[in-house]
Motif scaffolding. Sequence first.
Motif, PDB file in Angstrom:
ATOM      1  N   LEU A 164      -8.002   2.824   0.833  1.00 43.25           N
ATOM      2  CA  LEU A 164      -8.469   3.716   2.075  1.00 43.25           C
ATOM      3  C   LEU A 164      -9.965   3.530   2.069  1.00 43.25           C
ATOM      4  CD1 LEU A 164      -6.896   7.018   0.060  1.00 43.25           C
ATOM      5  CD2 LEU A 164      -5.698   5.468   1.849  1.00 43.25           C
ATOM      6  N   VAL A 165     -10.211   3.310   3.584  1.00 49.12           N
ATOM      7  CA  VAL A 165     -11.408   3.076   3.725  1.00 49.12           C
ATOM      8  C   VAL A 165     -11.997   4.081   4.937  1.00 49.12           C
ATOM      9  CG1 VAL A 165     -12.682   1.176   4.964  1.00 49.12           C
ATOM     10  CG2 VAL A 165     -10.840   0.672   3.821  1.00 49.12           C
ATOM     11  N   ASP A 166     -13.259   4.592   4.531  1.00 43.90           N
ATOM     12  CA  ASP A 166     -13.903   5.242   5.372  1.00 43.90           C
ATOM     13  C   ASP A 166     -14.858   4.821   6.195  1.00 43.90           C
ATOM     14  OD1 ASP A 166     -12.197   7.759   4.637  1.00 43.90           O
ATOM     15  OD2 ASP A 166     -13.623   8.543   3.310  1.00 43.90           O
ATOM     16  N   VAL A 167     -14.957   4.560   7.477  1.00 46.35           N
ATOM     17  CA  VAL A 167     -15.803   3.903   8.039  1.00 46.35           C
ATOM     18  C   VAL A 167     -16.090   4.826   9.420  1.00 46.35           C
ATOM     19  CG1 VAL A 167     -15.540   1.664   7.476  1.00 46.35           C
ATOM     20  CG2 VAL A 167     -14.217   2.202   9.034  1.00 46.35           C
ATOM     21  N   PRO A 168     -17.158   4.712  10.018  1.00 43.34           N
ATOM     22  CA  PRO A 168     -17.330   5.306  11.232  1.00 43.34           C
ATOM     23  C   PRO A 168     -16.479   4.840  12.415  1.00 43.34           C
ATOM     24  CG  PRO A 168     -19.356   4.758  10.503  1.00 43.34           C
ATOM     25  CD  PRO A 168     -18.512   4.047   9.925  1.00 43.34           C
ATOM     26  N   ALA A 169     -16.341   5.687  13.501  1.00 46.74           N
ATOM     27  CA  ALA A 169     -15.257   5.299  14.562  1.00 46.74           C
ATOM     28  C   ALA A 169     -15.777   3.901  15.388  1.00 46.74           C
ATOM     29  CB  ALA A 169     -15.141   6.347  15.755  1.00 46.74           C
ATOM     30  N   GLY A 170     -15.107   2.899  15.404  1.00 45.78           N
ATOM     31  CA  GLY A 170     -15.348   1.756  16.028  1.00 45.78           C
ATOM     32  C   GLY A 170     -14.288   0.793  15.976  1.00 45.78           C
ATOM     33  N   ARG A 171     -14.714  -0.593  16.279  1.00 47.57           N
ATOM     34  CA  ARG A 171     -13.775  -1.626  16.284  1.00 47.57           C
ATOM     35  C   ARG A 171     -14.311  -2.676  14.974  1.00 47.57           C
ATOM     36  NH1 ARG A 171     -11.812  -6.049  20.777  1.00 47.57           N
ATOM     37  NH2 ARG A 171     -11.582  -7.623  19.321  1.00 47.57           N
ATOM     38  N   TYR A 172     -13.379  -2.921  14.462  1.00 46.43           N
ATOM     39  CA  TYR A 172     -13.607  -3.594  12.969  1.00 46.43           C
ATOM     40  C   TYR A 172     -12.671  -5.036  12.864  1.00 46.43           C
ATOM     41  CZ  TYR A 172     -16.080   0.481  11.543  1.00 46.43           C
ATOM     42  OH  TYR A 172     -16.967   1.360  11.700  1.00 46.43           O
ATOM     43  N   VAL A 173     -13.484  -5.993  12.381  1.00 45.17           N
ATOM     44  CA  VAL A 173     -12.493  -7.165  11.944  1.00 45.17           C
ATOM     45  C   VAL A 173     -12.606  -7.094  10.530  1.00 45.17           C
ATOM     46  CG1 VAL A 173     -12.691  -9.813  12.247  1.00 45.17           C
ATOM     47  CG2 VAL A 173     -13.579  -8.417  14.076  1.00 45.17           C
ATOM     48  N   ILE A 174     -11.157  -7.368  10.010  1.00 46.05           N
ATOM     49  CA  ILE A 174     -10.944  -7.304   8.566  1.00 46.05           C
ATOM     50  C   ILE A 174     -10.158  -8.595   8.449  1.00 46.05           C
ATOM     51  CG2 ILE A 174      -9.475  -6.121   6.796  1.00 46.05           C
ATOM     52  CD1 ILE A 174      -9.028  -3.763   8.988  1.00 46.05           C
ATOM     53  N   ASP A 175     -10.981  -9.271   7.322  1.00 48.17           N
ATOM     54  CA  ASP A 175     -10.676 -10.413   6.772  1.00 48.17           C
ATOM     55  C   ASP A 175     -10.092 -10.331   5.392  1.00 48.17           C
ATOM     56  OD1 ASP A 175     -11.543 -12.272   9.016  1.00 48.17           O
ATOM     57  OD2 ASP A 175     -13.237 -12.158   8.351  1.00 48.17           O
ATOM     58  N   ALA A 176      -8.789 -10.695   5.040  1.00 45.39           N
ATOM     59  CA  ALA A 176      -8.244 -10.762   3.680  1.00 45.39           C
ATOM     60  C   ALA A 176      -7.737 -11.953   3.173  1.00 45.39           C
ATOM     61  CB  ALA A 176      -7.141  -9.628   3.992  1.00 45.39           C
ATOM     62  N   SER A 177      -8.238 -12.190   1.893  1.00 42.75           N
ATOM     63  CA  SER A 177      -7.698 -13.658   1.413  1.00 42.75           C
ATOM     64  C   SER A 177      -7.144 -13.448  -0.088  1.00 42.75           C
ATOM     65  CB  SER A 177      -8.626 -14.438   1.383  1.00 42.75           C
ATOM     66  OG  SER A 177      -9.704 -14.141   0.789  1.00 42.75           O
ATOM     67  N   THR A 178      -6.147 -14.293  -0.476  1.00 34.07           N
ATOM     68  CA  THR A 178      -5.445 -14.086  -1.933  1.00 34.07           C
ATOM     69  C   THR A 178      -6.245 -15.244  -2.447  1.00 34.07           C
ATOM     70  OG1 THR A 178      -3.814 -15.574  -1.205  1.00 34.07           O
ATOM     71  CG2 THR A 178      -3.301 -13.206  -0.879  1.00 34.07           C
ATOM     72  N   ALA A 179      -6.001 -15.148  -3.802  1.00 31.86           N
ATOM     73  CA  ALA A 179      -6.383 -16.149  -4.941  1.00 31.86           C
ATOM     74  C   ALA A 179      -5.726 -17.393  -4.564  1.00 31.86           C
ATOM     75  CB  ALA A 179      -6.314 -15.753  -6.250  1.00 31.86           C
ATOM     76  N   GLY A 180      -4.703 -17.218  -4.051  1.00 31.97           N
ATOM     77  CA  GLY A 180      -3.820 -18.666  -3.712  1.00 31.97           C
ATOM     78  C   GLY A 180      -4.480 -19.291  -2.442  1.00 31.97           C
ATOM     79  N   GLY A 181      -5.297 -18.730  -1.884  1.00 34.23           N
ATOM     80  CA  GLY A 181      -5.901 -19.261  -0.610  1.00 34.23           C
ATOM     81  C   GLY A 181      -5.200 -18.919   0.884  1.00 34.23           C
ATOM     82  N   ALA A 182      -4.361 -17.846   0.771  1.00 31.06           N
ATOM     83  CA  ALA A 182      -3.613 -17.588   2.036  1.00 31.06           C
ATOM     84  C   ALA A 182      -4.701 -16.580   2.559  1.00 31.06           C
ATOM     85  CB  ALA A 182      -2.412 -16.788   1.700  1.00 31.06           C
ATOM     86  N   ALA A 183      -4.982 -16.559   3.856  1.00 28.30           N
ATOM     87  CA  ALA A 183      -6.073 -15.796   4.673  1.00 28.30           C
ATOM     88  C   ALA A 183      -5.349 -14.930   5.931  1.00 28.30           C
ATOM     89  CB  ALA A 183      -7.233 -16.357   4.835  1.00 28.30           C
ATOM     90  N   LYS A 184      -5.568 -13.808   6.315  1.00 28.04           N
ATOM     91  CA  LYS A 184      -5.311 -13.187   7.516  1.00 28.04           C
ATOM     92  C   LYS A 184      -6.494 -12.365   7.890  1.00 28.04           C
ATOM     93  CE  LYS A 184      -0.729 -13.529   7.013  1.00 28.04           C
ATOM     94  NZ  LYS A 184       0.263 -13.849   7.548  1.00 28.04           N
ATOM     95  N   THR A 185      -6.542 -12.480   9.253  1.00 21.93           N
ATOM     96  CA  THR A 185      -7.463 -11.607   9.996  1.00 21.93           C
ATOM     97  C   THR A 185      -6.830 -10.447  11.011  1.00 21.93           C
ATOM     98  OG1 THR A 185      -9.022 -13.296   9.806  1.00 21.93           O
ATOM     99  CG2 THR A 185      -9.373 -11.690  11.491  1.00 21.93           C
ATOM    100  N   GLU A 186      -7.362  -9.197  10.869  1.00 19.87           N
ATOM    101  CA  GLU A 186      -6.810  -8.222  11.769  1.00 19.87           C
ATOM    102  C   GLU A 186      -7.969  -7.543  12.551  1.00 19.87           C
ATOM    103  OE1 GLU A 186      -3.343  -4.646  12.109  1.00 19.87           O
ATOM    104  OE2 GLU A 186      -3.362  -6.200  10.507  1.00 19.87           O
ATOM    105  N   THR A 187      -7.940  -7.359  13.763  1.00 17.29           N
ATOM    106  CA  THR A 187      -8.955  -6.582  14.471  1.00 17.29           C
ATOM    107  C   THR A 187      -8.191  -5.287  14.506  1.00 17.29           C
ATOM    108  OG1 THR A 187      -9.901  -8.551  15.423  1.00 17.29           O
ATOM    109  CG2 THR A 187     -10.241  -6.379  16.447  1.00 17.29           C
ATOM    110  N   VAL A 188      -9.040  -4.035  14.306  1.00 18.01           N
ATOM    111  CA  VAL A 188      -8.635  -2.649  14.393  1.00 18.01           C
ATOM    112  C   VAL A 188      -9.635  -1.731  15.095  1.00 18.01           C
ATOM    113  CG1 VAL A 188      -6.825  -2.711  12.473  1.00 18.01           C
ATOM    114  CG2 VAL A 188      -9.348  -1.884  12.187  1.00 18.01           C
ATOM    115  N   THR A 189      -9.193  -0.830  15.599  1.00 20.86           N
ATOM    116  CA  THR A 189      -9.938   0.155  16.283  1.00 20.86           C
ATOM    117  C   THR A 189     -10.024   1.674  15.671  1.00 20.86           C
ATOM    118  OG1 THR A 189     -10.133  -0.824  18.493  1.00 20.86           O
ATOM    119  CG2 THR A 189     -10.714   1.391  18.324  1.00 20.86           C
TER     120      THR A 189
END
Length: 147
Positions: free
Chosen positions: A110-135
């Motif tokens: 659960l993340v509390d951040v102000p309103a706005g647009r964010y880029v989220i980068d997530a990566s696993t220990a195995g090296g898999a990575a994903k990026t998602e942009t959310v408003t």
Amino acid sequence: MSHVSASLVSSRLLLRRVLLAGICAAGAVAAQAQGAMPAWQGAGSARYVCGGIGSDESQAMRAAMKDHPLALLFARADGAYLANVEVTIKGGDANNAAALAFRANGPICLVDVPAGRYVIDASTAGGAAKTETVTVGGGSKTADFRF
């Protein structure tokens, strides 16, 4: 006092006690759900909590998702929950300085951040990575990462 009046007063007292017990029980359930969640991290306008290990914690965190601007879910492609994911959240707006970097020690954050647009980068220990942009703003948003 007549028998009817005494009976009415007794019924009202019983109803008040039942209602008070119900209110106390609801408060205890809410406190128990909040107590089942891990501690919040971060400070100011950008903070987070990750968890969801075990059924009590998972239920508490899922119930709280609607109360926070952003929720992150991590799972494998087969749907099994995933933990120990490296996460970086960067403000996508020029006026938005909020940024977080953490290791998600559970499948739900659960993340509390102000309103706005964010880029989220997530990566696993195995090296898999994903990026998602959310408003974020105007209700809760869930970003679902499948690896």
